[in-house]
Design a protein around this motif. Sequence first.
Motif, PDB file in Angstrom:
ATOM      1  N   GLU A  25       0.821  -1.241  -0.131  1.00  0.00           N
ATOM      2  CA  GLU A  25      -0.044  -0.150  -0.099  1.00  0.00           C
ATOM      3  C   GLU A  25       0.859   1.301   0.005  1.00  0.00           C
ATOM      4  O   GLU A  25       0.514   2.227  -0.800  1.00  0.00           O
ATOM      5  CB  GLU A  25      -0.731  -0.052   1.191  1.00  0.00           C
ATOM      6  CG  GLU A  25      -1.852  -1.082   1.276  1.00  0.00           C
ATOM      7  CD  GLU A  25      -2.992  -0.756   0.182  1.00  0.00           C
ATOM      8  OE1 GLU A  25      -3.843   0.338   0.582  1.00  0.00           O
ATOM      9  OE2 GLU A  25      -3.221  -1.334  -0.824  1.00  0.00           O
ATOM     10  N   LEU A  26       1.982   1.260   0.861  1.00  0.00           N
ATOM     11  CA  LEU A  26       3.146   2.434   0.891  1.00  0.00           C
ATOM     12  C   LEU A  26       3.470   2.575  -0.533  1.00  0.00           C
ATOM     13  O   LEU A  26       3.447   3.803  -0.875  1.00  0.00           O
ATOM     14  CB  LEU A  26       3.831   2.093   1.879  1.00  0.00           C
ATOM     15  CG  LEU A  26       3.416   2.259   3.305  1.00  0.00           C
ATOM     16  CD1 LEU A  26       4.599   1.543   4.223  1.00  0.00           C
ATOM     17  CD2 LEU A  26       3.377   3.625   3.695  1.00  0.00           C
ATOM     18  N   GLU A  27       3.890   1.465  -1.134  1.00  0.00           N
ATOM     19  CA  GLU A  27       4.469   1.774  -2.327  1.00  0.00           C
ATOM     20  C   GLU A  27       3.414   2.533  -3.593  1.00  0.00           C
ATOM     21  O   GLU A  27       3.848   3.147  -4.189  1.00  0.00           O
ATOM     22  CB  GLU A  27       5.279   0.438  -3.025  1.00  0.00           C
ATOM     23  CG  GLU A  27       6.524   0.188  -2.728  1.00  0.00           C
ATOM     24  CD  GLU A  27       7.006  -1.137  -2.291  1.00  0.00           C
ATOM     25  OE1 GLU A  27       6.423  -1.867  -3.376  1.00  0.00           O
ATOM     26  OE2 GLU A  27       8.263  -1.247  -1.754  1.00  0.00           O
ATOM     27  N   ALA A  28       2.381   1.681  -3.434  1.00  0.00           N
ATOM     28  CA  ALA A  28       1.200   2.180  -4.410  1.00  0.00           C
ATOM     29  C   ALA A  28       0.947   3.782  -4.072  1.00  0.00           C
ATOM     30  O   ALA A  28       0.629   4.414  -5.314  1.00  0.00           O
ATOM     31  CB  ALA A  28      -0.128   1.478  -4.208  1.00  0.00           C
ATOM     32  N   GLY A  29       0.747   4.203  -2.895  1.00  0.00           N
ATOM     33  CA  GLY A  29       0.378   5.577  -2.341  1.00  0.00           C
ATOM     34  C   GLY A  29       1.527   6.578  -2.896  1.00  0.00           C
ATOM     35  O   GLY A  29       1.079   7.472  -3.513  1.00  0.00           O
ATOM     36  N   SER A  30       2.843   6.037  -2.838  1.00  0.00           N
ATOM     37  CA  SER A  30       3.854   6.848  -3.247  1.00  0.00           C
ATOM     38  C   SER A  30       3.981   7.182  -4.700  1.00  0.00           C
ATOM     39  O   SER A  30       4.192   8.029  -5.312  1.00  0.00           O
ATOM     40  CB  SER A  30       5.241   6.231  -2.733  1.00  0.00           C
ATOM     41  OG  SER A  30       6.348   7.209  -3.107  1.00  0.00           O
ATOM     42  N   ALA A  31       3.772   5.929  -5.360  1.00  0.00           N
ATOM     43  CA  ALA A  31       3.765   5.827  -6.786  1.00  0.00           C
ATOM     44  C   ALA A  31       2.670   6.865  -7.339  1.00  0.00           C
ATOM     45  O   ALA A  31       2.764   7.428  -8.446  1.00  0.00           O
ATOM     46  CB  ALA A  31       3.435   4.619  -7.262  1.00  0.00           C
ATOM     47  N   ASP A  32       1.469   6.853  -6.474  1.00  0.00           N
ATOM     48  CA  ASP A  32       0.333   7.607  -7.219  1.00  0.00           C
ATOM     49  C   ASP A  32       0.661   9.146  -6.963  1.00  0.00           C
ATOM     50  O   ASP A  32       0.340  10.035  -8.171  1.00  0.00           O
ATOM     51  CB  ASP A  32      -0.940   7.293  -6.538  1.00  0.00           C
ATOM     52  CG  ASP A  32      -1.999   8.368  -6.900  1.00  0.00           C
ATOM     53  OD1 ASP A  32      -2.589   7.762  -8.078  1.00  0.00           O
ATOM     54  OD2 ASP A  32      -2.623   8.944  -6.258  1.00  0.00           O
ATOM     55  N   ALA A  33       1.282   9.610  -6.045  1.00  0.00           N
ATOM     56  CA  ALA A  33       1.646  11.059  -5.793  1.00  0.00           C
ATOM     57  C   ALA A  33       2.679  11.143  -7.083  1.00  0.00           C
ATOM     58  O   ALA A  33       2.824  12.520  -7.696  1.00  0.00           O
ATOM     59  CB  ALA A  33       2.235  11.255  -4.615  1.00  0.00           C
TER      60      ALA A  33
END
Lengths: 355, 216
Positions: A25-33
Motif C-alpha cells: 500500500e505504501l508503494e502504491a500511494g507513493s507511486a500515485d503521488a
Amino acid sequence: MATEYALRMGDGMRISLTKEKILEELEAGSADAADLGEIPTLSGNKIEKLAEILMMPGKAVSVEQGMEVPVTHDIGTLRIDGDQGNSGVGIPTSRLAGCMLHERAFGADTMELGHIDYSFKPVKPVVANETQAMEVCQQNMIIPLFYGAMPNMGLYYTPDGPFENPGDLMKAFKIQEARESMEHAAEHLTRDTVWVMQRLMASGADGVNFDTTAAAGDADMFGTLHAVETLRKEFPKMYIEVGMAGEIVLGMHGELEYDGKILAGIWPHQQAPLAAKAGANVFGPVCNTNTSKTSAWNLARAVTFMKAAVEASPIPCHVDMGMGVGGIPMLETPPIDAVTRASKAMVEVAGVDGI
Amino acid sequence: MASKEELIQELSDAVISCKKDRVLEAVEKAKGVMEPAEIIEKGLAAGMNEVGTLFERGKLFLPHVMMAADAMTAGVQVLEAEMPVGEQKKKMGVIVNGTVEGDVHDIGKSIVSTMLQSAGFEVHDIGRDVPIRNFVEKAKEVNANMIGLSALMTTTMPGQKEVIELLKEEGMRDRVKVMVGGAPATQAWADKIGADCYAENASEAVAKAKELIVGK
C-alpha cells in the motif's frame, strides 16, 4: 498466520493489514503521488521507515528526541468553542481564553485569532471588534499571535457577493464572462484582505495566516498572492503564512499566471516557490486524504508530495495536518493513532519544518 | 483520403483541443466515411472521455471541460440534424443530479452533470443545497432512471441516506437507481445506506451510470 497491524481506511474505519500488505500500500500511494506530481517516489528505506511508524505498538507515537518542530493552530479558537460541525469540543470559551489555552496548556508555538465566519470578506464590517480582540490577546500572550482567515473568494460571487457566479456562467457555456467574473473577484479579494490586515497590524498582530488558499481555484490563489505581495511591501517584518486548501490548485479560470507560471493544476512543490516569491515566510502544503484508500496508501502519498514540496521550497514548510489531510482520515475528530503516526512521518520522513 | 482510424483520431483530438471549429471540421470530414452513430461514439465521445481523464489528472481545467462539451454538442447536433427520424441518437437514460440539503458545494457535481450529458444521458441538474423531497419530486416529474447525490461534508452525508429512504416510502426505489459521490463518501458508505453505486470521480460516474442504466 502472519501478524496483522491495526490501521485505518481514509474514512477512519479500522482495518488490519500484514506487513507485506502495508508495504504494498505504501508503494502504491507513493507511486500515485509521483505519477500525478511528476516527482520522485519514496526510496526503499523511506518506505520501510513509514511501515515501521505505522506498525508501532503504542496507540500514540511521537518524534524522536531532538526532532521536535513548531506547532501552530488554525481556525482561531473555535477548536474549543465550536461544536462537532467544526471539529470543536463545545466548551463555551472567550477567544482570549481560547488563545491562552493553546499557548499555556496545549503547547502551541504560535497561534492565530480568527472570527467565527473565518473569511476576510465578512471581517470587514466587524473589523473594529477584531482589532479590539487582537489588542486584548496581545496584552495577555507571549507567543506570536497572528490573524487568520480564509481568502474564500467564493463569497464574492452571487448569491453572496457582487459578481456573477462563474459556476452558473460556465454551465451556460459563458466561459469568457466566467473568467472576467473571477478576475474581478480576485481584485476585490486582494483589496479587502490588505485593508483588513492593515487594521489588524495597527492593533499589534504579529502577522497573518492565509488559511485554505485557492479554495475557489486558481483566481483565489492569484488574489491571495497579490495580497501577500502588497502586505510584504507595506510591512517588511510581518509574518505571513500561506496555507493551501488542497493538494492541487483547481483550474477554474485556467489561464491566470503568477511570476510567469500558470496557477491552474500546480502541485505543492510548484506552489511553494510562488508563495515565497510573493513574500510569504512560511508555506502550508496540503495533501488530501482519499477516503476509499488505506491510511498506509494515503500516508505514503502525502509524504511523497510533502517531501517534494520541502525540497523545492525556499521557505519553511508547515504541513497542514488534520481532518482529511496529511494522510489523516476524514473524521470530525481525527483519531489520535492516525494523527500522531502521520505527524511523526511528516517530520522524520518528509522533513517538514513545522505542523 | 484519410483512413477510418485516422478520422476517429482526428475527431477525438478535436474534442480534446476544446475548439468547436476543429470539431465541426472533423465531423464534416468523417461524415462521408462513417455512420453518424459511429462518429459520435468512437470519435467524439471517446475524445470527451479523454478530456475527463486529463481533467482528473490536473492537465486540463474546468473551462476546458466546458468548452470541449460545448464543441462536442455542436458536432452531435450537426450529425443528428442529418439523421433520419428514429435513427437519432437515443438518450441513454434520465438522471437527476444534485448536492444534498445543507451542502453548497457545486463544482464537482456540475462536472459530473456535464460528463454524463456528454456521454448521452439526459441530465437534470437541480443544483446545490437541494431539499431531500425535491430529488424525489424531480425524479417523478422527468421519470428518471437514476438520482445522483453529491455531498462534500461528513455532516451533510446523511442527506444521501434520507433521499433513499424517501424513495422507498414513495414506492420508487425499485425503478430509480441511486449513485452517491463527494469527498467523504465511499463504497462502504454506499453499501451501508443502500445506494446502488459510489463513484469517485466524473469518469467513474459515467462508467457506473452506463453499467447501471444501460447494462454496459
